[in-house]
Motif scaffolding. Structure first.
Motif, PDB file in Angstrom:
ATOM      1  N   GLU A 269      37.869  44.426  28.750  1.00 29.74           N
ATOM      2  CA  GLU A 269      37.830  43.558  29.935  1.00 29.74           C
ATOM      3  C   GLU A 269      39.106  42.731  30.091  1.00 29.74           C
ATOM      4  O   GLU A 269      39.185  41.867  30.970  1.00 29.74           O
ATOM      5  CB  GLU A 269      36.623  42.616  29.842  1.00 29.74           C
ATOM      6  CG  GLU A 269      35.269  43.321  29.774  1.00 29.74           C
ATOM      7  CD  GLU A 269      34.833  43.864  31.139  1.00 29.74           C
ATOM      8  OE1 GLU A 269      35.176  43.248  32.162  1.00 29.74           O
ATOM      9  OE2 GLU A 269      34.158  44.915  31.166  1.00 29.74           O
TER      10      GLU A 269
ATOM     11  N   ILE B  88      40.098  40.314  28.387  1.00 30.52           N
ATOM     12  CA  ILE B  88      39.860  38.884  28.171  1.00 30.52           C
ATOM     13  C   ILE B  88      40.446  38.524  26.808  1.00 30.52           C
ATOM     14  O   ILE B  88      40.055  39.083  25.794  1.00 30.52           O
ATOM     15  CB  ILE B  88      38.352  38.549  28.184  1.00 30.52           C
ATOM     16  CG1 ILE B  88      37.747  38.899  29.539  1.00 30.52           C
ATOM     17  CG2 ILE B  88      38.123  37.082  27.825  1.00 30.52           C
ATOM     18  CD1 ILE B  88      36.231  38.774  29.587  1.00 30.52           C
TER      19      ILE B  88
ATOM     20  N   MET C   7      37.685  31.221  33.740  1.00 32.93           N
ATOM     21  CA  MET C   7      37.121  32.540  33.420  1.00 32.93           C
ATOM     22  C   MET C   7      35.599  32.510  33.317  1.00 32.93           C
ATOM     23  O   MET C   7      34.988  33.497  32.891  1.00 32.93           O
ATOM     24  CB  MET C   7      37.715  33.050  32.106  1.00 32.93           C
ATOM     25  CG  MET C   7      39.188  33.391  32.225  1.00 32.93           C
ATOM     26  SD  MET C   7      39.862  33.968  30.661  1.00 32.93           S
ATOM     27  CE  MET C   7      39.351  35.679  30.718  1.00 32.93           C
TER      28      MET C   7
ATOM     29  N   GLU D  81      33.060  32.751  35.343  1.00 33.70           N
ATOM     30  CA  GLU D  81      32.284  33.813  35.992  1.00 33.70           C
ATOM     31  C   GLU D  81      32.466  35.153  35.275  1.00 33.70           C
ATOM     32  O   GLU D  81      31.506  35.864  34.991  1.00 33.70           O
ATOM     33  CB  GLU D  81      32.726  33.944  37.447  1.00 33.70           C
ATOM     34  CG  GLU D  81      31.583  34.293  38.380  1.00 33.70           C
ATOM     35  CD  GLU D  81      32.063  34.308  39.829  1.00 33.70           C
ATOM     36  OE1 GLU D  81      31.998  35.379  40.442  1.00 33.70           O
ATOM     37  OE2 GLU D  81      32.522  33.244  40.314  1.00 33.70           O
ATOM     38  N   GLN D  82      33.737  35.449  34.961  1.00 34.06           N
ATOM     39  CA  GLN D  82      34.049  36.720  34.308  1.00 34.06           C
ATOM     40  C   GLN D  82      33.335  36.846  32.956  1.00 34.06           C
ATOM     41  O   GLN D  82      32.779  37.895  32.626  1.00 34.06           O
ATOM     42  CB  GLN D  82      35.577  36.816  34.117  1.00 34.06           C
ATOM     43  CG  GLN D  82      36.043  38.185  33.674  1.00 34.06           C
ATOM     44  CD  GLN D  82      37.555  38.213  33.401  1.00 34.06           C
ATOM     45  OE1 GLN D  82      38.260  37.226  33.587  1.00 34.06           O
ATOM     46  NE2 GLN D  82      38.038  39.364  32.960  1.00 34.06           N
ATOM     47  N   ILE D  83      33.314  35.750  32.183  1.00 32.60           N
ATOM     48  CA  ILE D  83      32.725  35.818  30.841  1.00 32.60           C
ATOM     49  C   ILE D  83      31.196  35.890  30.925  1.00 32.60           C
ATOM     50  O   ILE D  83      30.548  36.566  30.133  1.00 32.60           O
ATOM     51  CB  ILE D  83      33.209  34.631  29.957  1.00 32.60           C
ATOM     52  CG1 ILE D  83      33.053  34.967  28.476  1.00 32.60           C
ATOM     53  CG2 ILE D  83      32.498  33.332  30.258  1.00 32.60           C
ATOM     54  CD1 ILE D  83      34.128  35.825  27.917  1.00 32.60           C
TER      55      ILE D  83
ATOM     56  N   ARG E 123      29.507  37.266  33.324  1.00 30.09           N
ATOM     57  CA  ARG E 123      29.132  38.588  33.835  1.00 30.09           C
ATOM     58  C   ARG E 123      28.942  39.613  32.716  1.00 30.09           C
ATOM     59  O   ARG E 123      28.219  40.595  32.873  1.00 30.09           O
ATOM     60  CB  ARG E 123      30.202  39.075  34.817  1.00 30.09           C
ATOM     61  CG  ARG E 123      29.624  39.538  36.123  1.00 30.09           C
ATOM     62  CD  ARG E 123      30.619  40.095  37.112  1.00 30.09           C
ATOM     63  NE  ARG E 123      31.972  40.245  36.624  1.00 30.09           N
ATOM     64  CZ  ARG E 123      33.041  39.635  37.158  1.00 30.09           C
ATOM     65  NH1 ARG E 123      32.903  38.816  38.178  1.00 30.09           N
ATOM     66  NH2 ARG E 123      34.241  39.853  36.682  1.00 30.09           N
TER      67      ARG E 123
END
Lengths: 345, 345
Positions: free
Chosen positions: B227, B229, B301, B303-305, B307
């Motif tokens: 991802e 990240i 981050m 929202e990304q994490i 998800r």
């Protein structure tokens, strides 16, 4: 008489103790990217080089006896033992980690001594302490050392490369560490009931130093590199010449002939062996803990290797079917055994 | 009833034993150039990558109790513990060495079990056993594990990178291993005088598995990589959330607020804690041995994490001067301590 200060480990706590001990080690290696203080250490080997790794663990009561082993020397010795395995691959050591199991009966000052020896060896050998943890041990002191090093892939020498007629080369002399241990054990027995024991070590200081504070043979690996000599096989001498040589022969699928009168012995080794009715050759074959290097070179390099003045050639490689034997001055052959040896002729 | 075969260690000898045990581990890693059987192992990290190294030692009677710890599970767990420290740097493990101290009272079959667990973990985690030695130990079993891994230098995540307002992310749930240990200790106490003990574990199998056979969170490091990240800081949870989080804050020179109701607890953890009159949050804060990962990411981050569905966000980083506190649902603040915690308001 002033009492020596005694700090309990509990006063510092685990993290305080680790900080105090690792703080003594000041050598920093250029290949270390992350050292002490994170989950893992990170090493950047020079471009195109391989990394080497080896682990050894030492147990109180088995590998060392704290009644006569000064902790500072013990710290030095465990570093030697760790990096000796890296040297035995024809590589130079660059980092170590030290993991301790400690009983609460040891004061912090004892661990200070241990780490002063570790720090001294690290500075002398240019090896960085990059990690370590301390845990409680229910019993005696346990020291686990991981050593790292790096080398070009084509410089690495394994146990398995010895070829027919290759010469067996030995650094230093053998059996001295074993005789040093015998001396310490004898004095302990003799003086165990004496109130102010005054052990007699005069004349045998070299043997004590070889047992208590053996130096790793970094000089040999450096010299071999400078002289562009790449041994065909190599091993470090830790279990005794017989056992280690047989390991090398097993890995290389070969046999060996070594000559009794060529085995290098120090004068103090033969003197104490005589005094204690021990055969000095047995001490060399089975004693162990010499931390010298044994390696093989092609026969054609005999002159070049002798010119170095650093090694003794004690024999040569033979076909596997001919076995591993020690040849006596009268031409008799004694079969090598991992522990002890027996006459075959 | 058939008697289980018992082979004494002396029958095999040191080298025979090492061959037998290491022979069980069949996974081979592409970065290994020399594995088991030489003075040191040799690793070729992928071009331009750094090497990671970490060592842990485990002592019988301190870190594990063989009266209820199956040796096969113990083998698995020491591999998890070793490689968890590599994962906590955002790197993948590739090799381990295992060094054993063994008392002669253990039969070879017990060590077979231990190495079956090690071999299983190595195959599952794609980690190669590249070295190991066995020594006599005067006392209990001692297991020293060195784990190696590799990663690009700019992918490595340290403890020291957490920044203001970063989110505290936790994988899995906490306190389960601690409750598993409490359950085992309770049953041992209750059944110590019973002839054919039948411990009652129904309904708490998950807790036993988390204590006896914890899985390393390799999946998290793989997913973070996929991802793209890169956490700002990371640590693995081994000493308890409070102690490990404070270590991270110390390295990053920051404080923290975590929220009690956001700490992830498994249903079995709260059920057994209630039954045993233990506060499950205390188990999570101080229990340790979770082998989950704690990491921080920038607030942007969030929202990304979230998800990913793999982590819980339990709090955020604050300035160092604001200290490290647990916030209760009513807004009270409890100061975190490495062991235990105290109310400050």
């Amino acid at each position: 008489m002033a009492q020596k200060k005694r700090t309990e480990i509990a006063e510092l706590g685990q993290f305080g103790l680790i900080d105090r001990l690792t703080g003594k080690c000041s050598y920093r290696d250029t290949t270390t990217f992350v050292g002490v203080g994170d989950d893992a250490a990170v090493i950047e080997p020079p471009q195109g080089e391989t990394m080497l790794c080896t682990t050894d663990t030492f147990f109180e009561g088995v590998d060392f006896d704290l009644t006569y082993f000064p902790l500072k020397h013990l710290g030095y010795k465990v570093v030697t033992a760790g990096i000796s395995d890296i040297l035995a691959m024809n590589a130079l050591p660059s980092q170590i980690t030290v993991s301790l199991g400690i009983s609460s009966k040891l004061p912090v000052e004892a661990l200070d001594d241990l780490y002063e020896g570790i720090a001294f060896a690290c500075s002398e050998q240019e090896v960085e302490l990059i990690g370590g943890d301390t845990r409680a041990s229910m019993t005696g002191l346990v020291i686990s050392v991981t050593a790292l090093g790096h080398a070009k892939k084509d410089a690495i020498v394994r146990r398995s490369g010895a070829g027919q007629n290759d010469l067996i080369c030995i650094t230093g002399n053998l059996g001295a560490a074993y005789m040093g241990l015998q001396l310490l054990e004898r004095e302990r027995r003799v003086l165990s009931e004496v109130e102010n024991p005054q052990p007699k070590f005069e004349g045998y200081e070299y043997l004590l130093e070889k047992y208590l504070k053996p130096r790793p043979r970094t000089d040999i690996v450096v010299t071999l590199g400078e002289e562009n000599i790449r041994p065909t096989s190599m091993i470090d001498l830790t279990d005794g010449l017989a056992s280690d040589l047989m390991q090398l022969c097993k890995s290389s699928s070969c046999g060996v002939r070594i000559y009794l009168e060529r085995i290098p012995l120090a004068r103090q080794t033969t003197e104490l062996a005589e005094e204690m009715h021990i055969d000095p050759v047995v001490a060399a074959l089975n004693g162990g803990e010499d931390y010298e290097l044994l390696f093989t070179v092609p026969l054609a390099m005999q002159e070049q290797i002798m010119r170095l003045g650093l090694v003794d050639v004690i024999g040569h490689i033979v076909p596997e079917s001919k076995g591993c034997y020690l040849v006596t001055p009268d031409g008799g052959e004694i079969r090598l055994k991992a522990q002890g040896f027996e006459t075959s002729l």
